[in-house]
Design a protein around this motif. Structure first.
Motif, PDB file in Angstrom:
ATOM      1  N   CYS A 246      32.804  42.135  37.870  1.00 59.89           N
ATOM      2  CA  CYS A 246      33.531  41.750  39.081  1.00 59.89           C
ATOM      3  C   CYS A 246      34.420  42.891  39.570  1.00 59.89           C
ATOM      4  N   GLU A 247      35.074  43.584  38.604  1.00 56.58           N
ATOM      5  CA  GLU A 247      35.908  44.729  38.981  1.00 56.58           C
ATOM      6  C   GLU A 247      35.066  45.821  39.632  1.00 56.58           C
ATOM      7  N   ALA A 248      33.900  46.079  39.076  1.00 56.32           N
ATOM      8  CA  ALA A 248      33.015  47.106  39.634  1.00 56.32           C
ATOM      9  C   ALA A 248      32.518  46.699  41.025  1.00 56.32           C
ATOM     10  N   ASP A 249      32.219  45.414  41.183  1.00 51.86           N
ATOM     11  CA  ASP A 249      31.764  44.931  42.493  1.00 51.86           C
ATOM     12  C   ASP A 249      32.853  45.101  43.546  1.00 51.86           C
ATOM     13  N   LEU A 250      34.077  44.808  43.197  1.00 51.94           N
ATOM     14  CA  LEU A 250      35.176  44.953  44.149  1.00 51.94           C
ATOM     15  C   LEU A 250      35.362  46.418  44.549  1.00 51.94           C
ATOM     16  N   GLU A 251      35.255  47.309  43.564  1.00 50.43           N
ATOM     17  CA  GLU A 251      35.365  48.729  43.885  1.00 50.43           C
ATOM     18  C   GLU A 251      34.222  49.183  44.804  1.00 50.43           C
ATOM     19  N   MET A 252      33.019  48.659  44.542  1.00 51.72           N
ATOM     20  CA  MET A 252      31.876  49.018  45.368  1.00 51.72           C
ATOM     21  C   MET A 252      32.059  48.494  46.793  1.00 51.72           C
ATOM     22  N   PHE A 253      32.579  47.277  46.932  1.00 54.55           N
ATOM     23  CA  PHE A 253      32.814  46.709  48.260  1.00 54.55           C
ATOM     24  C   PHE A 253      33.849  47.530  49.026  1.00 54.55           C
ATOM     25  N   SER A 254      34.889  47.983  48.312  1.00 53.42           N
ATOM     26  CA  SER A 254      35.933  48.768  48.982  1.00 53.42           C
ATOM     27  C   SER A 254      35.388  50.110  49.475  1.00 53.42           C
ATOM     28  N   LEU A 255      34.400  50.666  48.766  1.00 51.57           N
ATOM     29  CA  LEU A 255      33.813  51.942  49.166  1.00 51.57           C
ATOM     30  C   LEU A 255      32.786  51.780  50.288  1.00 51.57           C
ATOM     31  N   SER A 256      32.126  50.622  50.313  1.00 50.92           N
ATOM     32  CA  SER A 256      31.031  50.440  51.278  1.00 50.92           C
ATOM     33  C   SER A 256      31.512  49.913  52.632  1.00 50.92           C
ATOM     34  N   THR A 257      32.665  49.225  52.644  1.00 51.13           N
ATOM     35  CA  THR A 257      33.118  48.660  53.910  1.00 51.13           C
ATOM     36  C   THR A 257      33.820  49.710  54.769  1.00 51.13           C
ATOM     37  N   LYS A 258      33.700  49.546  56.062  1.00 51.13           N
ATOM     38  CA  LYS A 258      34.368  50.452  57.002  1.00 51.13           C
ATOM     39  C   LYS A 258      35.628  49.833  57.578  1.00 51.13           C
ATOM     40  N   ASP A 259      35.833  48.534  57.286  1.00 48.43           N
ATOM     41  CA  ASP A 259      37.021  47.844  57.777  1.00 48.43           C
ATOM     42  C   ASP A 259      38.224  48.232  56.918  1.00 48.43           C
ATOM     43  N   LYS A 260      39.265  48.754  57.527  1.00 49.11           N
ATOM     44  CA  LYS A 260      40.423  49.227  56.782  1.00 49.11           C
ATOM     45  C   LYS A 260      41.129  48.093  56.038  1.00 49.11           C
ATOM     46  N   ASP A 261      41.289  46.963  56.750  1.00 48.24           N
ATOM     47  CA  ASP A 261      41.970  45.833  56.096  1.00 48.24           C
ATOM     48  C   ASP A 261      41.146  45.310  54.914  1.00 48.24           C
ATOM     49  N   LYS A 263      38.961  47.056  53.176  1.00 49.13           N
ATOM     50  CA  LYS A 263      38.997  48.068  52.110  1.00 49.13           C
ATOM     51  C   LYS A 263      40.280  47.936  51.289  1.00 49.13           C
ATOM     52  N   LYS A 264      41.404  47.754  51.993  1.00 47.25           N
ATOM     53  CA  LYS A 264      42.683  47.621  51.314  1.00 47.25           C
ATOM     54  C   LYS A 264      42.711  46.362  50.443  1.00 47.25           C
ATOM     55  N   LEU A 265      42.156  45.263  50.945  1.00 45.22           N
ATOM     56  CA  LEU A 265      42.127  44.007  50.203  1.00 45.22           C
ATOM     57  C   LEU A 265      41.279  44.144  48.938  1.00 45.22           C
ATOM     58  N   TYR A 266      40.114  44.764  49.085  1.00 45.39           N
ATOM     59  CA  TYR A 266      39.232  44.957  47.917  1.00 45.39           C
ATOM     60  C   TYR A 266      39.908  45.834  46.861  1.00 45.39           C
ATOM     61  N   GLU A 267      40.593  46.884  47.315  1.00 43.36           N
ATOM     62  CA  GLU A 267      41.256  47.779  46.362  1.00 43.36           C
ATOM     63  C   GLU A 267      42.378  47.063  45.616  1.00 43.36           C
ATOM     64  N   GLU A 268      43.155  46.264  46.327  1.00 45.95           N
ATOM     65  CA  GLU A 268      44.241  45.519  45.684  1.00 45.95           C
ATOM     66  C   GLU A 268      43.685  44.518  44.668  1.00 45.95           C
ATOM     67  N   CYS A 269      42.616  43.812  45.049  1.00 48.88           N
ATOM     68  CA  CYS A 269      42.004  42.838  44.126  1.00 48.88           C
ATOM     69  C   CYS A 269      41.430  43.537  42.896  1.00 48.88           C
ATOM     70  N   SER A 270      40.845  44.715  43.123  1.00 47.57           N
ATOM     71  CA  SER A 270      40.280  45.475  42.011  1.00 47.57           C
ATOM     72  C   SER A 270      41.367  45.892  41.026  1.00 47.57           C
ATOM     73  N   LYS A 271      42.503  46.356  41.552  1.00 46.31           N
ATOM     74  CA  LYS A 271      43.606  46.769  40.681  1.00 46.31           C
ATOM     75  C   LYS A 271      44.186  45.566  39.923  1.00 46.31           C
ATOM     76  N   GLN A 272      44.313  44.420  40.587  1.00 47.99           N
ATOM     77  CA  GLN A 272      44.824  43.224  39.927  1.00 47.99           C
ATOM     78  C   GLN A 272      43.875  42.769  38.813  1.00 47.99           C
ATOM     79  N   LEU A 273      42.587  42.819  39.106  1.00 44.72           N
ATOM     80  CA  LEU A 273      41.607  42.425  38.094  1.00 44.72           C
ATOM     81  C   LEU A 273      41.599  43.412  36.921  1.00 44.72           C
ATOM     82  N   GLU A 274      41.797  44.694  37.234  1.00 46.39           N
ATOM     83  CA  GLU A 274      41.875  45.699  36.171  1.00 46.39           C
ATOM     84  C   GLU A 274      43.057  45.420  35.245  1.00 46.39           C
ATOM     85  N   SER A 275      44.188  45.003  35.821  1.00 46.78           N
ATOM     86  CA  SER A 275      45.362  44.656  35.027  1.00 46.78           C
ATOM     87  C   SER A 275      45.096  43.428  34.161  1.00 46.78           C
TER      88      SER A 275
END
Length: 286
Positions: A246-261, A263-275
């Motif tokens: 799931c963490e890897a999927d979120l990181e992949m979504f953040s890299l593939s999307t062009k929407d700034k909001d 991308k930011k949401l995916y990155e935040e979720c990825s960091k929370q899941l990593e924690s």
């Protein structure tokens, strides 16, 4: 009165007296014995054997002697607790026999120990080179305690900065093919849960010699037939793998999307899941 009956009665008396005296002397009599305690144990046993077999009328003198020995032993233990010097006289003192990888020959001679005997004791501690020993001390009990150099110490999770979850006592829920209801209810499970877990492993209840549940709710079974192999529970490993995916999927979504909001949401979720993964990994890696 028949001699065999007299011997039987005296034996029972000796057993009772010996039990009481042993309880008075404490548990050290049957664990690590000092020199005097070793002598006391032999003497008390000999006196106890004397009591039932003495055919003369003076058999009770064995009881008197036994009581005197025990009283002397208790007095010595009392003075040992009160005086460190007296304790050193009776039990002896600890001596350093190896320091910084060097054998102290003078102390070794005082312990009346040869180099071969020292090496044998070191091998019993899984130490095969004296150069690997930081500190070795011969205790008054005759046991050699060894501290190896830091570079030769085994690695622990603490050395690596890894937090490991505490291990609790496993509960035995199956024994000899029968379900143990009390331990099962202690960990909050029932027979229905146990049946489902056995079905997952493809095992019938009557084929299980021993079944245990660890503190994480995983069932481990040992079968009567030692030729059969049962797969180990994989629930924790699967859960950890799923979280990482799931963490890897979120990181992949953040890299593939062009929407700034987005991308930011995916990155935040990825960091929370990593924690979260970092916190639960010690629990799921056991």
């Amino acid at each position: 009165m028949q001699d065999w009956f007299i011997v039987a009665i005296r034996t029972l008396v000796a057993i009772v007296v010996l039990f009481i005296m042993t309880k008075l002397l404490g548990k050290r009599q049957v664990s690590q014995l000092s020199l005097f305690e070793y002598i006391t144990g032999i003497t008390v046993g000999s006196l106890a054997a004397y009591i039932p077999l003495e055919v003369d009328g003076t058999w009770y003198l064995g009881v008197v002697s036994l009581c005197v020995w025990v009283l002397v032993s208790l007095a010595i233990e009392y003075f040992q607790l009160k005086s460190r010097r007296f304790r050193g006289i009776m039990d002896g003192v600890a001596r350093v026999v190896i320091k910084d990888g060097k054998i102290l020959e003078d102390n070794l001679k005082k312990e009346r120990m040869t180099a071969d005997e020292l090496l044998e004791l070191l091998r019993s501690k899984n130490v095969f080179r004296t150069a690997d020993v930081e500190f070795a001390i011969m205790e008054p009990s005759g046991e050699l305690n060894v501290l190896v150099t830091k570079e030769n110490l085994p690695l622990t999770p603490k050395n690596l900065g890894i937090k490991v979850a505490p291990e609790q006592e496993p509960q035995t829920v199956i024994m000899d093919g029968e379900i143990m209801d009390e331990p099962l209810s202690t960990i909050g499970f029932n027979r229905g849960w146990l049946a489902v877990e056995l079905e997952k492993q493809g095992v019938a209840l009557e084929n299980v010699f021993l079944g245990q549940v660890d503190s994480y709710g995983q069932l481990y079974v040992d079968l009567f037939d030692d030729q059969l192999k049962v797969p180990q529970p994989q629930e924790k490993a699967l859960l950890l793998a799923t979280l990482k995916k799931c963490e890897a999927d979120l990181e992949m979504f953040s890299l593939s999307t062009k929407d700034k909001d987005g991308k930011k949401l995916y990155e935040e979720c990825s960091k929370q899941l990593e924690s979260v993964i970092k916190d639960v990994k010690p629990l799921l890696s056991r």
